[in-house]
Write a protein that holds these residues in place. Sequence first.
Motif, mmCIF file in Angstrom:
data_model
loop_
_atom_site.group_PDB
_atom_site.id
_atom_site.type_symbol
_atom_site.label_atom_id
_atom_site.label_comp_id
_atom_site.label_asym_id
_atom_site.label_seq_id
_atom_site.Cartn_x
_atom_site.Cartn_y
_atom_site.Cartn_z
ATOM 1 N N UNK A 301 -28.260 85.795 17.853
ATOM 2 C CA UNK A 301 -27.030 85.042 18.090
ATOM 3 C C UNK A 301 -25.948 85.932 18.687
ATOM 4 N N UNK A 302 -25.459 85.545 19.875
ATOM 5 C CA UNK A 302 -24.340 86.294 20.446
ATOM 6 C C UNK A 302 -23.026 85.739 19.933
ATOM 7 N N UNK A 303 -22.957 84.447 19.825
ATOM 8 C CA UNK A 303 -21.723 83.860 19.330
ATOM 9 C C UNK A 303 -21.701 82.377 19.569
ATOM 10 N N UNK A 304 -20.525 81.788 19.332
ATOM 11 C CA UNK A 304 -20.399 80.355 19.495
ATOM 12 C C UNK A 304 -18.960 79.977 19.745
ATOM 13 N N UNK A 305 -18.806 78.779 20.255
ATOM 14 C CA UNK A 305 -17.458 78.260 20.454
ATOM 15 C C UNK A 305 -17.389 76.912 19.745
ATOM 16 N N UNK A 306 -16.381 76.768 18.888
ATOM 17 C CA UNK A 306 -16.118 75.465 18.295
ATOM 18 C C UNK A 306 -15.026 74.834 19.139
ATOM 19 N N UNK A 307 -15.413 73.860 19.941
ATOM 20 C CA UNK A 307 -14.436 73.278 20.872
ATOM 21 C C UNK A 307 -14.075 71.890 20.355
ATOM 22 N N UNK A 308 -13.051 71.889 19.482
ATOM 23 C CA UNK A 308 -12.749 70.641 18.791
ATOM 24 C C UNK A 308 -11.771 69.774 19.578
ATOM 25 N N UNK A 309 -11.261 70.320 20.667
ATOM 26 C CA UNK A 309 -10.349 69.543 21.520
ATOM 27 C C UNK A 309 -10.831 69.649 22.966
ATOM 28 N N UNK A 344 -22.846 80.643 29.799
ATOM 29 C CA UNK A 344 -22.141 81.512 30.734
ATOM 30 C C UNK A 344 -21.111 82.370 29.988
ATOM 31 N N UNK A 345 -20.286 81.720 29.197
ATOM 32 C CA UNK A 345 -19.191 82.425 28.518
ATOM 33 C C UNK A 345 -19.714 83.437 27.508
ATOM 34 N N UNK A 346 -20.765 83.066 26.778
ATOM 35 C CA UNK A 346 -21.281 83.939 25.727
ATOM 36 C C UNK A 346 -22.335 84.905 26.256
ATOM 37 N N UNK A 347 -22.810 84.655 27.464
ATOM 38 C CA UNK A 347 -23.804 85.551 28.055
ATOM 39 C C UNK A 347 -25.133 85.546 27.325
ATOM 40 N N UNK A 348 -25.616 84.343 26.959
ATOM 41 C CA UNK A 348 -26.868 84.260 26.194
ATOM 42 C C UNK A 348 -27.934 83.522 27.006
ATOM 43 N N UNK A 349 -29.218 83.697 26.616
ATOM 44 C CA UNK A 349 -30.290 83.047 27.370
ATOM 45 C C UNK A 349 -30.342 81.540 27.118
ATOM 46 N N UNK A 350 -30.134 81.140 25.872
ATOM 47 C CA UNK A 350 -30.189 79.721 25.522
ATOM 48 C C UNK A 350 -28.914 79.332 24.790
ATOM 49 N N UNK A 351 -28.395 78.160 25.093
ATOM 50 C CA UNK A 351 -27.232 77.681 24.333
ATOM 51 C C UNK A 351 -27.428 76.217 24.013
ATOM 52 N N UNK B 303 -9.954 74.668 17.702
ATOM 53 C CA UNK B 303 -11.303 75.159 17.906
ATOM 54 C C UNK B 303 -11.494 76.516 17.293
ATOM 55 N N UNK B 304 -12.624 77.136 17.609
ATOM 56 C CA UNK B 304 -12.921 78.442 17.046
ATOM 57 C C UNK B 304 -13.891 79.195 17.913
ATOM 58 N N UNK B 305 -13.924 80.488 17.688
ATOM 59 C CA UNK B 305 -14.897 81.311 18.393
ATOM 60 C C UNK B 305 -15.689 82.077 17.348
ATOM 61 N N UNK B 306 -17.009 81.971 17.429
ATOM 62 C CA UNK B 306 -17.865 82.802 16.593
ATOM 63 C C UNK B 306 -18.258 83.991 17.452
ATOM 64 N N UNK B 307 -17.654 85.120 17.145
ATOM 65 C CA UNK B 307 -17.895 86.295 17.994
ATOM 66 C C UNK B 307 -18.789 87.244 17.224
ATOM 67 N N UNK B 308 -20.088 87.015 17.376
ATOM 68 C CA UNK B 308 -21.038 87.756 16.545
ATOM 69 C C UNK B 308 -21.411 89.089 17.178
ATOM 70 N N UNK B 309 -20.984 89.309 18.410
ATOM 71 C CA UNK B 309 -21.267 90.581 19.080
ATOM 72 C C UNK B 309 -19.959 91.145 19.638
ATOM 73 N N UNK B 310 -19.927 92.439 19.875
ATOM 74 C CA UNK B 310 -18.750 93.079 20.465
ATOM 75 C C UNK B 310 -18.432 92.448 21.822
ATOM 76 N N UNK B 311 -19.500 92.163 22.551
ATOM 77 C CA UNK B 311 -19.393 91.556 23.876
ATOM 78 C C UNK B 311 -18.562 90.261 23.840
ATOM 79 N N UNK B 312 -18.872 89.393 22.892
ATOM 80 C CA UNK B 312 -18.135 88.133 22.790
ATOM 81 C C UNK B 312 -16.706 88.388 22.296
ATOM 82 N N UNK B 313 -16.562 89.358 21.402
ATOM 83 C CA UNK B 313 -15.204 89.700 20.953
ATOM 84 C C UNK B 313 -14.364 90.127 22.146
ATOM 85 N N UNK B 314 -14.951 90.918 23.022
ATOM 86 C CA UNK B 314 -14.233 91.415 24.197
ATOM 87 C C UNK B 314 -14.087 90.324 25.264
#
Lengths: 419, 419
Positions: A301-309, A344-351, B303-314
């Motif tokens: 897991x690289x990360x996630x975005x909770x986009x509530x709006x 794109x934003x999180x730079x991951x292979x699958x989202x 909303x929120x951001x789950x930044x599980x890696x340094x990359x996403x934090x940056x």
Amino acid sequence: MSHIAELIAVGTELLLGNIANTDAQMISQGLSELGIHVYYHTVVGDNPARLRSAVEIARRRADILITTGGLGPTCDDLTKQTLAQVFGRELVFDEPSAQRIRSYFQRLHPDRPMTENNLQQAMLPEGCTIFANDWGTAPGCAFEAEGVRVIMLPGPPRECRAMFTHRALPYLRALADGTIVSRTLKIFGMGESSVEALLRERMNAMTNPTLAPYAKEGEMELRITAKAPTEAEARDLIAPVEEELRDLLGDVIYGADVKSLEEVAFALMEAQGLTFGTAESCTGGLVAKRMTDLPGASAVLKGGVVSYTDEVKHNVLGVPQALLDQYGAVSPQVAEAMARGARRVLGCSLAVSTTGVAGPDPDDRGNPVGLVYVALAGAEFCHVQELHLGRGRAMVRSRASLHALDLVRRYLTGRPWAE
Amino acid sequence: MSHIAELIAVGTELLLGNIANTDAQMISQGLSELGIHVYYHTVVGDNPARLRSAVEIARRRADILITTGGLGPTCDDLTKQTLAQVFGRELVFDEPSAQRIRSYFQRLHPDRPMTENNLQQAMLPEGCTIFANDWGTAPGCAFEAEGVRVIMLPGPPRECRAMFTHRALPYLRALADGTIVSRTLKIFGMGESSVEALLRERMNAMTNPTLAPYAKEGEMELRITAKAPTEAEARDLIAPVEEELRDLLGDVIYGADVKSLEEVAFALMEAQGLTFGTAESCTGGLVAKRMTDLPGASAVLKGGVVSYTDEVKHNVLGVPQALLDQYGAVSPQVAEAMARGARRVLGCSLAVSTTGVAGPDPDDRGNPVGLVYVALAGAEFCHVQELHLGRGRAMVRSRASLHALDLVRRYLTGRPWAE
């Protein structure tokens, strides 16, 4: 010879609802693995007359009685006295146990003297097998009387687990013949009543192995349990039943002896060196939360975005404003743009993405509660699925998050998308 | 008149240890507040003969029997049949219940037909009080026979809780004389043993109202319960006790008769027209998930951001690479930059962040499991708090998410930051 055990938990705190009887769950699991049947659990308060009555009932319907609780130093702790009385045993003072209690207390409270009532715990039924307690003060014990084996364990869950595992289990293992092996098939995407309707006759006809269904919020399990002289023979009994179930149920079975759909999705991605990200609207972080429940989640897991709006969907995930205006946030178009944006934003292979109406009310475009779109985006594709998840905010959110994870599983195992 | 209740849980899954009997805990708490004594809990499998025997024993020692489980659509679900038989009642088909079951099924699965076995759930003892189930398919019921009141509730914990609270409790309350009123103070930031040590003597001396502590993962509750002829008189008994507790415990009490810390934080932000966002590392979406558990969360949460890696934090939150390199992700500097970044990126008035080591292992800079930083950023300030949350991944994550929400509560109520 087949044994029947009964568990008697002693403690008024259980009857007041201060704690749940997790000792019974833990011990039942262990007994089930030994092939020892359990027909009843009883909970009774710190009351000698009622405990006595519970024991009198239990000894008529089981040949192994396991008590938990009531071994401590306070005046409420009456289990040993009561059981010794029912089975006509004297309590005798055990000096080695007293030594252990003294030294345990000394380690725990080097600064204060031990009160005398602690030594009450060293009074044990004559001739019993003593279970030394390395995790607390009260020793446990076991004895056989009038055809019944009595085992007493302390109540605090941490102590009870250790004492059961390291003291009672070895004692019980000597009684069991044969081995019990279980295998649990995990199912997502088919309800309990449908599975049951499909399997009812089959299940009723089975004796060894047996087949039992369990519903678990939004998912279900089928447990195949076989008994045989050896583990290998038990597994041989299970294999054809598993095969038959897989033929019958197909790809709604997402795993065998695995914990969860997230664990399966995680393992598939990890094995293929893929990274993962989420864009969540209606699930509000639940998909990411499930993934990060797993230790080592950061390997995938690289990360996630909770986009509530809409604003966050546009500003952070880059969902085109035109899509939001034209189709609304709850639409296949926006689900796709969210998943692609997260990649794109999180730079991951699958989202994956989720967008829908969790309720309690329909959204302002009149979309009904339970309408959810989930999407999975990879480098060269995006699959969107429309779901109708019924009512109930928590259930809609939970099921939507499972569907999102199931997209990953289906994609990486080459299964068709669910209808 | 004083009542004695006995709980009988029906389900082989309990005897196999697949689940703990949490229904019994929940119901026992409720009965204890009504002043109804509970002397025994019994658990029995999906076996009519053994259930029958358990009921025969229970009816001799209690005048209220409450069963949980075994009301569902499968062939294992035999509770109604068995209880009806023991108490000489016929089962009759209830058309309104059948309608509810059909429409519940339809809402949940608009795409597939209901299997016939579901209608078995509409067979109910003649002349019973029907407890309509708005949380699942199987209705519950209550009847009186031969001096015993029998109440049957579904087993799945979510359904059982709702059915007990909204159906069985009002029925039982009518049996109690006088009124019972409870008020629950919610506490975050002080452990159970500290609260108990502070209040033990006081609690033991109290009879009306009574005061009972409950620990709930990372939080605790103190429930004040009074009995009086009228509700107003009961409330008059509670008020001075609440005042005394507030004096004693201070601002670790975050609310009275509220559900959760997120509910309190949400209400404060909503009342002040503030918006909210999250930047989560170790909690992995749990703070956002908790906020979005609340219906109408979008009034506050952007909303929120789950930044599980340094990359996403940056890349997503704009945490300067230099901070990540110099201090590492688990640092007060990065916690602050995450919270400030989330405010900017999500466009919200207040943002919280979490970064820490949830475990099972220390991070690669050697930070120990349980070290967590939480931060709250507003337009002109950022407060960072260092936490040591012990071990256990789930507990560290849960407590970290509560601390983040507590920052919001303390800030908006003008309380000092916790130490």
